[in-house]
Write an enzyme that holds these catalytic residues in place. Structure first.
Site, mmCIF file in Angstrom:
data_model
loop_
_atom_site.group_PDB
_atom_site.id
_atom_site.type_symbol
_atom_site.label_atom_id
_atom_site.label_comp_id
_atom_site.label_asym_id
_atom_site.label_seq_id
_atom_site.Cartn_x
_atom_site.Cartn_y
_atom_site.Cartn_z
ATOM 1 N N GLU B 47 2.608 -3.679 7.220
ATOM 2 C CA GLU B 47 2.055 -4.719 6.376
ATOM 3 C C GLU B 47 2.145 -4.419 4.790
ATOM 4 O O GLU B 47 1.837 -5.388 4.091
ATOM 5 C CB GLU B 47 0.619 -4.988 6.931
ATOM 6 N N PHE B 109 -13.095 -4.000 18.723
ATOM 7 C CA PHE B 109 -11.801 -3.615 18.777
ATOM 8 C C PHE B 109 -11.013 -4.268 17.691
ATOM 9 O O PHE B 109 -11.051 -5.387 17.559
ATOM 10 C CB PHE B 109 -10.911 -3.853 20.183
ATOM 11 N N GLN B 110 -10.415 -3.176 16.828
ATOM 12 C CA GLN B 110 -9.609 -3.845 15.599
ATOM 13 C C GLN B 110 -10.255 -4.610 14.786
ATOM 14 O O GLN B 110 -9.976 -5.573 13.893
ATOM 15 C CB GLN B 110 -8.464 -4.636 16.155
ATOM 16 N N LYS B 159 -10.990 -15.188 14.959
ATOM 17 C CA LYS B 159 -10.255 -15.561 16.085
ATOM 18 C C LYS B 159 -10.532 -16.949 16.582
ATOM 19 O O LYS B 159 -10.144 -17.985 16.771
ATOM 20 C CB LYS B 159 -10.078 -14.593 17.221
ATOM 21 N N MET B 464 8.797 12.592 -11.571
ATOM 22 C CA MET B 464 7.980 12.647 -12.365
ATOM 23 C C MET B 464 6.888 13.462 -12.620
ATOM 24 O O MET B 464 6.256 13.990 -13.673
ATOM 25 C CB MET B 464 6.994 11.106 -12.691
HETATM 26 C C1 LIG Z 1 1.618 5.806 -3.464
HETATM 27 C C2 LIG Z 1 1.678 7.052 -4.383
HETATM 28 N N1 LIG Z 1 1.348 8.220 -4.437
HETATM 29 C C3 LIG Z 1 1.534 9.050 -5.490
HETATM 30 C C4 LIG Z 1 1.966 8.764 -6.637
HETATM 31 C C5 LIG Z 1 1.906 9.945 -7.735
HETATM 32 N N2 LIG Z 1 3.323 9.777 -8.224
HETATM 33 C C6 LIG Z 1 3.618 9.219 -9.448
HETATM 34 S S1 LIG Z 1 5.135 9.388 -9.801
HETATM 35 C C7 LIG Z 1 5.498 10.615 -8.395
HETATM 36 C C8 LIG Z 1 6.788 10.827 -8.056
HETATM 37 C C9 LIG Z 1 8.073 9.825 -7.585
HETATM 38 O O1 LIG Z 1 9.055 10.492 -7.084
HETATM 39 P P1 LIG Z 1 10.141 9.812 -6.694
HETATM 40 O O2 LIG Z 1 10.136 8.493 -6.054
HETATM 41 O O3 LIG Z 1 11.202 10.585 -6.160
HETATM 42 O O4 LIG Z 1 10.800 9.253 -8.179
HETATM 43 P P2 LIG Z 1 11.299 10.171 -9.624
HETATM 44 O O5 LIG Z 1 10.256 10.365 -10.450
HETATM 45 O O6 LIG Z 1 11.925 11.431 -9.121
HETATM 46 O O7 LIG Z 1 12.307 9.395 -10.286
HETATM 47 C C10 LIG Z 1 4.412 10.602 -7.667
HETATM 48 C C11 LIG Z 1 4.267 11.220 -6.555
HETATM 49 C C12 LIG Z 1 2.106 7.469 -6.859
HETATM 50 N N3 LIG Z 1 2.598 6.804 -8.017
HETATM 51 N N4 LIG Z 1 1.807 6.521 -5.900
#
Ligand SMILES: Cc1ncc(C[n+]2csc(CCOP(=O)(O)OP(=O)(O)O)c2C)c(N)n1
Lengths: 161, 554
Positions: B47, B109-110, B159, B464
């Site tokens: 979803e 439920f749910q 529902k 990042m």
């Molecule tokens: C759902 C979620 N969890 C954690 C983060 C924290 N976060 C920001 S950037 C990042 C790294 C992203 O890694 P990747 O997708 O491999 O991209 P890259 O930066 O290596 O291009 C994380 C963990 C986030 N933005 N969103």
């Protein structure tokens, strides 16, 4: 600084939760919040006292206005009649009863319940008056206090809508 | 008529073409009614994927995105997608099934209190307690989602409400006492804005996502040319003016170019349009553009003065206000300012180290090969490189999770964008970490023949975060190595029935892109094994002003 705002809302389930949730989520500090219906069955009025500076007041007002069920938000901090209702259960040993009744009369408070050794006193007024009365009652031993929070209405012809 | 049938009829009346979702017990009645309708339904594999897909669809098309989910876990799975749409003002209507009315509140439920859960992340939401109000609520939901400042609206339908018997009377009018968005700007404020513009020596336009939402690219470009003023954009504002336009300085903020950040900081007048001055855009707000007067145009009054002081507030629709301003201003040459910006532009271009296999190179090449493609991004370095090096031409070309920064958004959003614009190439520029967060939607793309392309800038890290650890946490790389270079996205893609390609070095990039072009009709995943040490620069460190910028040393 404290601001009192009057919020006219549609009288629907969930509106109070929506308003409360907005305050919590945005980190606005609610001092008190009261709700009740108005002269129209489909509308309710909330009186909210919020702590903060003018910037907070502006954001509170604007964010409240964004809620779909909020019809009107007015700052009634100035030029409004503000009242609060308070119930106080106070010890009333026989030798002190006369004193307490006398004080209650001075404050135009009413004794609404009499038990063997305590009274319940009802008082309305602005915050300072209620605080002053509660202070006086402390000497006799307060057992319980219930306050409603403020309701407010602008003076004169304006209807605050 | 069964309420569920009336409900589907109402969606048809609203012009809904496609719904993203997953069925379940509490919404079965509605799915049953959908069986007789011509509305297309795309069953996603999660979803969250459905919600992001609907969001991508909305951003690419300008229409409302529609989601169906069942009660409980179905509904809670939509939460991230809803929050994401809320932060970026994307119009969604999410319909969730709910347990029957007599069971509500019993931990049935749910059962989940989804209206309670989504209260802070929806523009508005409803629990339908009376079958007779269902159609009115549907009408209101679409209206609220798509007007004023758009946003997600959730409608929770028990529902037994969808099973009830009602008349089909679809309301034609809406009257919401407390909701009357304002579109016309105040004439006095517009006059004051014109005066400031005419006085300004160093004007600049800061364009945000509101320009796209109000379809005001033309008006914005004409105003910029008419003043003339340089234009910088927020991440959401990319495409508010073509990035090939000589007045466009690209995007500003934490990872904006040095020249764009300098120009914004040194301006004496900022005309901010449909942007909310997020901290990623302004840097330290107290150091923001110290000498500038600020005109702020926004449809949401609450945005004005929220983060940054404003001299002239104009509440209303960007398109109308920009075209009014354009008519009232006169061209005035500001040569000194033009020269100054030109100098910065030449002195501090965006650049990167050229040794090894750099992610920036992949993005630059992608921009050359697919200049008209819709680009979605994941979140992290990939997103910032895409923003820096993929120059877009038109307003709905760049789709990215700005406000919430949701990893896993880009791929399902690409799917939604492709459904909205089947004739456009749609590319998700991804990080390995982010792509894994909604990778299951590859199954959806293959099943429904939605041929999106995914370019993974695979650095084997949560890049990042790794960058922040390198710069601000003494190179203590806690929990950021995810080792994706050790697995094969190529095989995974093939396993799902898509095409998978691995690219190990710069010389293979063009061939890979040619292969992608040849396979227009098939989902393709390209795994670019880039240098894991590459960082996104320039960068304004958190808490610093926009001029305090770390640059690449090349
Ligand atoms: C759902 C979620 N969890 C954690 C983060 C924290 N976060 C920001 S950037 C990042 C790294 C992203 O890694 P990747 O997708 O491999 O991209 P890259 O930066 O290596 O291009 C994380 C963990 C986030 N933005 N969103």
């Amino acid at each position: 600084m404290k601001y009192t705002i009057a919020v006219l809302v549609e009288n629907k389930p969930g509106v109070l939760a929506r308003v409360a949730s907005l305050f919590r989520r945005r980190g606005f500090n609610i001092e008190s919040l009261t709700v009740g219906t108005t002269e129209r069955e489909d509308l309710s009025r909330m009186t909210i006292v919020v702590k903060g500076d003018e910037k907070v007041l502006e954001q509170v007002t604007k964010q409240l206005n964004k809620l779909i069920e909020v019809i009107k938000v007015s700052d009634v901090s100035k030029d409004a009649v503000e009242r609060e209702l308070c119930l106080i259960r106070v010890n009333s040993p026989p030798e002190k009863r006369g004193e307490i009744i006398e004080l209650a009369n001075i404050f135009r408070a009413r004794i609404v319940d009499v038990a063997r050794d305590s009274f319940i006193i009802e008082i309305t007024g602005d915050e300072d008056k209620i605080n002053a009365f509660i202070d006086l009652m402390r000497a006799y031993g307060i057992k319980e206090v219930a306050r409603t929070g403020k309701v407010a209405m602008v003076r004169g012809g304006k209807n605050g809508k | 008529m069964r309420a569920a049938d009336a409900f589907i009829k109402a969606l048809e009346k609203e012009g809904v073409e496609v719904i993203f979702g997953i069925p379940g017990g509490a919404i079965l009645e509605i799915y049953d009614a959908l069986y007789d309708s011509n509305i297309r339904h795309i069953t996603t594999r999660h979803e969250q994927g459905a919600t992001h897909a609907a969001d991508g669809y909305a951003r690419a098309s300008g229409k409302v995105g529609v989601v169906f989910a069942t009660s409980g876990p179905g509904a809670t799975n939509t939460v991230t997608g809803i929050a994401n749409a809320y932060m970026d003002s994307s119009p969604l209507v999410v319909f969730t099934g709910q347990v029957a009315r007599h069971l509500i509140g019993n931990d049935a439920f749910q059962e989940a209190d989804i209206t309670g859960i989504t209260m802070p992340i929806t523009k508005h939401n409803y629990l339908v307690t009376d079958p007779k109000s269902l159609l009115r609520i549907v009408k209101e939901a679409f209206h609220i989602a798509s007007t004023g400042r758009p946003g997600p609206v959730l409608v929770d339908i028990p529902k037994d409400v969808s099973q009830a018997d009602i008349e089909f009377e679809y309301p034609s009018k809406i009257d919401l006492m407390g909701y009357k968005p304002k579109y016309e700007g105040h004439p006095m404020q517009i006059k004051r804005a014109v005066e400031l513009i005419m006085k300004a020596e160093r004007p600049i336009i800061l364009a945000g996502g509101g320009v796209r939402i109000s379809n005001a690219q033309k008006e914005l470009t004409e105003l910029a040319e008419g003043i003339p003023a340089f234009v910088v954009t927020t991440l959401m504002g990319k495409g508010a003016i073509s990035e090939y336009h000589p007045l466009c300085l690209g995007f500003v903020g934490m990872h904006g170019s040095k020249y764009a950040n300098y120009a914004l900081s040194e301006s004496d007048l900022i005309i901010a349009v449909g942007c909310r001055f997020s901290d990623r855009t302004t840097g330290n707000a107290s150091l923001f553009a110290p000498n500038a007067k600020i005109i702020h145009i926004d449809i949401d009054p609450a945005e004005i003065g929220k983060n940054i002081r404003v001299d002239v507030p104009i509440v209303g629709d960007a398109k109308r206000i920009l075209s009014q301003l354009k008519k009232m201003i006169e061209y005035k040459q500001r040569k000194e300012w033009g020269d100054k910006v030109k100098e910065w532009r030449e002195k501090y271009p965006l650049k990167y180290e050229k040794d090894g296999f750099k992610p920036q190179f992949v993005v630059e090449k992608a921009c050359e090969f697919f200049p008209d493609a819709i680009i979605t991004t994941e979140v992290g370095q990939n997103q910032m490189w895409a923003a820096q090096f993929f120059k877009v031409k038109y307003p709905r070309q760049f789709i990215s999770s700005g406000g919430l920064g949701t990893m896993g958004f880009g791929f399902p959003a690409a799917m939604g964008a492709k459904v909205a614009c089947p004739d456009k190439e749609v590319i998700d520029i991804a990080g390995d970490g982010s792509f894994l967060m909604n990778i299951q939607e590859l199954a959806t793309c293959v099943h429904y023949k939605i041929p999106v392309k995914v370019f993974i800038l695979n650095n084997g890290y949560l890049g990042m975060v790794r960058q922040w650890q390198q710069l601000f946490y003494k190179e203590r790389y806690s929990a950021t190595c995810i080792g994706c270079e050790k697995m094969s996205f190529e095989k995974i893609a093939k396993g799902f029935g898509a095409i998978g390609i691995t690219v190990e070095k710069p010389s293979e990039v063009e061939d890979a892109f040619k292969l992608v072009k040849e396979n227009y009709d098939v989902p393709v995943v390209v795994d670019f094994r880039v240098d894991f040490k590459a960082n996104v620069l320039p960068m304004v460190p958190p808490g610093k002003g926009l001029k305090d910028i770390i640059e690449v040393e090349v």
